[in-house]
Design a protein around this motif. Sequence first.
Motif, PDB file in Angstrom:
ATOM      1  N   VAL A 192      36.224  34.594  37.434  1.00 19.94           N
ATOM      2  CA  VAL A 192      34.314  34.411  36.962  1.00 19.94           C
ATOM      3  C   VAL A 192      34.190  33.134  38.293  1.00 19.94           C
ATOM      4  O   VAL A 192      34.455  32.085  38.088  1.00 19.94           O
ATOM      5  N   ILE A 193      33.123  33.380  38.855  1.00 18.71           N
ATOM      6  CA  ILE A 193      32.469  32.107  40.280  1.00 18.71           C
ATOM      7  C   ILE A 193      31.198  32.066  40.089  1.00 18.71           C
ATOM      8  O   ILE A 193      30.604  33.006  39.713  1.00 18.71           O
ATOM      9  N   PRO A 194      30.950  30.775  39.782  1.00 20.05           N
ATOM     10  CA  PRO A 194      30.473  31.067  38.776  1.00 20.05           C
ATOM     11  C   PRO A 194      29.294  30.757  40.715  1.00 20.05           C
ATOM     12  O   PRO A 194      29.277  30.746  41.607  1.00 20.05           O
ATOM     13  N   ALA A 195      27.474  30.929  39.895  1.00 22.22           N
ATOM     14  CA  ALA A 195      26.918  30.684  41.194  1.00 22.22           C
ATOM     15  C   ALA A 195      26.661  29.616  42.343  1.00 22.22           C
ATOM     16  O   ALA A 195      26.845  28.727  41.698  1.00 22.22           O
ATOM     17  N   ASN A 196      26.089  30.307  43.727  1.00 20.19           N
ATOM     18  CA  ASN A 196      25.941  28.953  43.963  1.00 20.19           C
ATOM     19  C   ASN A 196      27.513  28.065  44.570  1.00 20.19           C
ATOM     20  O   ASN A 196      27.211  26.781  44.435  1.00 20.19           O
ATOM     21  N   SER A 197      28.733  28.267  44.735  1.00 20.26           N
ATOM     22  CA  SER A 197      29.711  28.203  44.553  1.00 20.26           C
ATOM     23  C   SER A 197      30.625  28.436  45.225  1.00 20.26           C
ATOM     24  O   SER A 197      30.586  29.656  45.972  1.00 20.26           O
ATOM     25  N   SER A 198      31.575  27.671  46.366  1.00 19.45           N
ATOM     26  CA  SER A 198      32.343  28.022  47.158  1.00 19.45           C
ATOM     27  C   SER A 198      34.427  28.143  46.531  1.00 19.45           C
ATOM     28  O   SER A 198      34.476  27.542  45.602  1.00 19.45           O
ATOM     29  N   VAL A 199      35.329  29.264  46.723  1.00 24.50           N
ATOM     30  CA  VAL A 199      36.326  29.194  46.064  1.00 24.50           C
ATOM     31  C   VAL A 199      37.242  29.107  47.449  1.00 24.50           C
ATOM     32  O   VAL A 199      36.876  30.256  48.519  1.00 24.50           O
ATOM     33  N   SER A 200      38.590  28.758  47.374  1.00 28.55           N
ATOM     34  CA  SER A 200      39.351  29.115  48.673  1.00 28.55           C
ATOM     35  C   SER A 200      40.110  29.268  48.758  1.00 28.55           C
ATOM     36  O   SER A 200      40.928  28.409  47.487  1.00 28.55           O
ATOM     37  N   VAL A 201      41.272  29.688  48.998  1.00 26.42           N
ATOM     38  CA  VAL A 201      42.586  29.736  48.798  1.00 26.42           C
ATOM     39  C   VAL A 201      43.303  28.500  48.601  1.00 26.42           C
ATOM     40  O   VAL A 201      43.228  27.936  49.143  1.00 26.42           O
ATOM     41  N   GLY A 202      43.932  28.820  47.140  1.00 29.90           N
ATOM     42  CA  GLY A 202      44.708  27.220  45.959  1.00 29.90           C
ATOM     43  C   GLY A 202      43.377  26.785  45.308  1.00 29.90           C
ATOM     44  O   GLY A 202      44.281  25.782  44.844  1.00 29.90           O
ATOM     45  N   ASP A 203      41.962  27.020  45.531  1.00 26.15           N
ATOM     46  CA  ASP A 203      41.336  26.673  44.195  1.00 26.15           C
ATOM     47  C   ASP A 203      41.617  27.210  42.629  1.00 26.15           C
ATOM     48  O   ASP A 203      42.440  28.507  42.433  1.00 26.15           O
ATOM     49  N   ILE A 204      41.648  26.367  41.770  1.00 23.99           N
ATOM     50  CA  ILE A 204      41.707  27.110  40.451  1.00 23.99           C
ATOM     51  C   ILE A 204      40.372  27.820  39.716  1.00 23.99           C
ATOM     52  O   ILE A 204      40.001  26.575  39.717  1.00 23.99           O
ATOM     53  N   VAL A 205      40.346  28.997  39.633  1.00 33.72           N
ATOM     54  CA  VAL A 205      39.665  29.576  39.079  1.00 33.72           C
ATOM     55  C   VAL A 205      39.292  30.603  37.515  1.00 33.72           C
ATOM     56  O   VAL A 205      41.518  30.810  37.074  1.00 33.72           O
ATOM     57  N   SER A 206      38.629  30.062  36.614  1.00 29.67           N
ATOM     58  CA  SER A 206      38.898  30.674  35.788  1.00 29.67           C
ATOM     59  C   SER A 206      38.478  32.384  35.862  1.00 29.67           C
ATOM     60  O   SER A 206      38.160  32.587  36.270  1.00 29.67           O
ATOM     61  N   CYS A 207      39.725  32.856  34.854  1.00 29.90           N
ATOM     62  CA  CYS A 207      39.758  34.374  35.016  1.00 29.90           C
ATOM     63  C   CYS A 207      39.602  35.147  33.304  1.00 29.90           C
ATOM     64  O   CYS A 207      40.806  34.281  32.404  1.00 29.90           O
ATOM     65  N   LEU A 208      38.799  36.126  33.510  1.00 30.35           N
ATOM     66  CA  LEU A 208      38.492  36.485  32.469  1.00 30.35           C
ATOM     67  C   LEU A 208      39.754  38.369  31.578  1.00 30.35           C
ATOM     68  O   LEU A 208      40.086  38.726  32.423  1.00 30.35           O
ATOM     69  N   ARG A 209      41.070  37.786  30.603  1.00 27.11           N
ATOM     70  CA  ARG A 209      41.960  38.682  30.921  1.00 27.11           C
ATOM     71  C   ARG A 209      41.322  40.132  30.350  1.00 27.11           C
ATOM     72  O   ARG A 209      40.699  40.214  29.246  1.00 27.11           O
ATOM     73  N   LEU A 210      41.423  41.327  31.096  1.00 28.08           N
ATOM     74  CA  LEU A 210      41.612  42.918  30.964  1.00 28.08           C
ATOM     75  C   LEU A 210      42.467  43.396  29.121  1.00 28.08           C
ATOM     76  O   LEU A 210      43.222  43.377  29.352  1.00 28.08           O
ATOM     77  N   GLU A 211      41.955  42.491  28.186  1.00 24.25           N
ATOM     78  CA  GLU A 211      43.150  43.336  26.996  1.00 24.25           C
ATOM     79  C   GLU A 211      41.945  43.090  26.367  1.00 24.25           C
ATOM     80  O   GLU A 211      40.872  43.363  25.269  1.00 24.25           O
ATOM     81  N   ALA A 212      42.443  44.962  26.355  1.00 25.73           N
ATOM     82  CA  ALA A 212      40.994  45.813  25.023  1.00 25.73           C
ATOM     83  C   ALA A 212      41.867  45.087  23.427  1.00 25.73           C
ATOM     84  O   ALA A 212      40.026  45.249  22.618  1.00 25.73           O
TER      85      ALA A 212
END
Length: 398
Positions: free
Chosen positions: A378-398
Amino acid sequence: MADSDMHTLEQALAALLADVAPLSTERVSLAMAAGRVLAETLTAQLDTPPFDNSAMDGYALRAADAGRVLPVSQRIMAGDAAAPLAANSCARIFTGAPLPAGADSVVMQEQVESRDDGVYIPAPLAQGNSVRTRGREITCGETLIEAGTRLNSAALGFIAGQGIAEVAVTRRPRIALLSTGDELKMPGETLAPGQIYNSNRFMLSDLLPRFGAELTRVEHVADTSQATREALARAAAETDVVVTTGGVSVGEADHVRDALEQLGQLDLWRLSIRPGKPLALGRIGDTRFVGLAGNPVSAFVGAWLFLRPLLGALQGAAAMSELPRISARAAFDTTTAARSHYMRVALTFEGGEYHAHAFADQDSSILRSCVQADALAVIPANSSVSVGDIVSCLRLEA
């Protein structure tokens, strides 16, 4: 409509889940309960294990008798009824067999020495060694499994261990899946110029049952106002949720939104997310409506973000209200504009943390980006992510 006028994911979920209540319940045999959502809290009917038993193959004895040769007074197999242990003796015992009255420990067979007059048991030996005590797992009257739990294989085994043969579960939501678009053909048919194969139908026909749904109607709808309106009316009359793919944008051949407003109500339209900007949420009578975009990645992401929590709410499964969220270190660079981006990523675990690897082409038409995806970063609007940054992820688990 400008991006600033679009709805957020949170607003869409609030509209989608407003006034949703679990469906009716039914009793099913335990053999048919896999994947169903428990509608009642179960209470343990007996202690588990129901008696003290041996954790391994060996010899049962009084711990105080260790350090000497003991005659073998009986042999106890799993399923046997053990006699009380004779004084100054031990019993040959096997895994799961009941501990004889008078014994308080078990020594594994590899640790004893056979003698002509019995077996030598080394000392010291602690009471309770290699013994599974009665009620160690659960005792009679304790809560076994809470209502709202989706029954997986371990839960089924846990329930079966109590001798429970039937459980009350929430009825599966009945779903109609309608594909719109005259350009769509079924796999195996010959494509004319400008036509494509219907990938969404097969993708969602797998995902929806994994979310607990019962697909009761799957059909293709012609690109006309009348055909769309008639198909929605038929589907809404016999299902709990109508799901469409395509036809929710603003083109001349996009008839779903108009048909929905004629038959029922439109609660929300268009999202400030990428992919999945075209989205229609509403209802026709008591039937919920979710109109997903026709682009396959948008349909895939929309199914996880909206259909999973909706179907969870209809089944009373609180755990399905949101995808499991984890933090991961980005293995990619990206920049977002006015809309939040839900990037398809594969997760690896290295150095004690998760790493998110994004598929190179994140266009909403590239379904290949979903094939190996474990999560949505999940990358918020109007933001930048570089290699090594921490990002929030939603796991695809049914």
